[in-house]
Design an enzyme around this catalytic site. Structure first.
Site, mmCIF file in Angstrom:
data_model
loop_
_atom_site.group_PDB
_atom_site.id
_atom_site.type_symbol
_atom_site.label_atom_id
_atom_site.label_comp_id
_atom_site.label_asym_id
_atom_site.label_seq_id
_atom_site.Cartn_x
_atom_site.Cartn_y
_atom_site.Cartn_z
ATOM 1 N N LYS A 85 31.806 -17.479 3.198
ATOM 2 C CA LYS A 85 30.554 -17.670 2.448
ATOM 3 C C LYS A 85 29.641 -16.470 2.701
ATOM 4 O O LYS A 85 29.363 -16.122 3.857
ATOM 5 C CB LYS A 85 29.861 -18.961 2.883
ATOM 6 C CG LYS A 85 30.568 -20.221 2.371
ATOM 7 C CD LYS A 85 29.885 -21.472 2.879
ATOM 8 C CE LYS A 85 28.575 -21.743 2.165
ATOM 9 N NZ LYS A 85 27.887 -22.930 2.755
HETATM 10 O O1 G3P Z 1 25.929 -25.523 1.843
HETATM 11 C C1 G3P Z 1 24.550 -25.298 1.557
HETATM 12 C C2 G3P Z 1 23.810 -26.546 1.746
HETATM 13 O O2 G3P Z 1 24.249 -27.073 2.971
HETATM 14 C C3 G3P Z 1 22.326 -26.510 1.783
HETATM 15 O O3 G3P Z 1 21.939 -27.844 1.822
HETATM 16 O O4 G3P Z 1 20.543 -29.768 2.320
HETATM 17 O O5 G3P Z 1 20.272 -27.667 3.661
HETATM 18 O O6 G3P Z 1 19.511 -27.756 1.284
HETATM 19 P P1 G3P Z 1 20.471 -28.275 2.295
#
Ligand code: G3P
Length: 223
Positions: A85
């Site tokens: 990533k």
């Molecule tokens: O993989 C990216 C994702 O985990 C971001 O999620 O919930 O931290 O916005 P969040």
């Protein structure tokens, strides 16, 4: 449509991968840091649970082009089935282009516009990961942005898959599934919310109650 788990927690991965047909696990530095474990060990342990055939998406910390190349090359060597990533900064996009030429599998991440997603796809990313809820949190249209990106990728027949990320409710997931999203990565609580319904539990209890009222405790196999 691929269903991926957005967690680095081994218990959660063990539980959900036993029940569900999952297509991978995504992590990011925040997710890894929560587990307070050595990164390489964690990737190995996740791999032991989900098996060699199921991909892991693991993110670089580096921000400069040279460091991203070095770190991505290291991560790609951790197991056969791994997507590196890389956030879509200028250095990130440049690195994606270079790493693709080296045959390294890439998931472009931290995407907040359809333009960024398109450019990462054009650079050769296998997956592009737009963040739905982080857009909704700033009064932008997370689902709408991802819908635009799906349309662009499909319209031009690009092989890149849209891997929608950052979900806070199941409605966001459903809206994107209806729009033909190629993959979603969901945290534990969203996966559970997708699985569970109180009426399912109520119905099962009622079936058992009605059965036992006539036949007593037992199953069909007991006659
Ligand atoms: O993989 C990216 C994702 O985990 C971001 O999620 O919930 O931290 O916005 P969040």
């Amino acid at each position: 449509m691929q269903l991926i788990l957005d967690t680095g927690n081994l218990k959660e991965i063990q539980e959900l991968s036993t029940i569900l047909d999952i297509d991978g696990v995504t992590t990011n530095p925040t997710i890894v840091a929560k587990e307070k474990k050595n990164f390489v060990d964690l990737i190995k342990e996740i791999g032991e649970i989900i098996g060699d055939e199921t991909p892991i998406h693991a993110q670089v910390i580096s921000t400069s082009y040279e460091d991203i190349i070095e770190e991505a090359t290291f991560i790609s060597g951790l197991r056969e089935n791994i997507y590196v990533k890389i956030p879509v900064t200028h250095d990130g996009l440049r690195a994606i282009k270079e790493l693709k030429n080296k045959g390294i599998k890439i998931t472009a991440t931290a995407i907040f516009t359809a333009h960024q997603g398109f450019l990462a796809a054009k650079a050769g990313a296998d997956y592009v990961a737009p963040y739905v809820n982080r857009l909704d949190n700033i009064s932008a249209d997370g689902v709408g942005t991802v819908k635009d990106l799906i349309q662009i990728i499909d319209r031009y027949g690009l092989s890149t898959k849209v891997l929608a990320a950052s979900f806070k409710n199941t409605q966001q997931v459903i809206e994107l599934m209806k729009a033909g999203v190629h993959s979603v990565t969901v945290p534990y609580d969203i996966a559970k919310a997708m699985m569970d319904h109180p009426l399912t539990d109520w119905s099962v209890d009622k079936f058992i109650q009605d059965w036992e009222a006539v036949y007593g405790v037992g199953t069909n196999t007991k006659g």
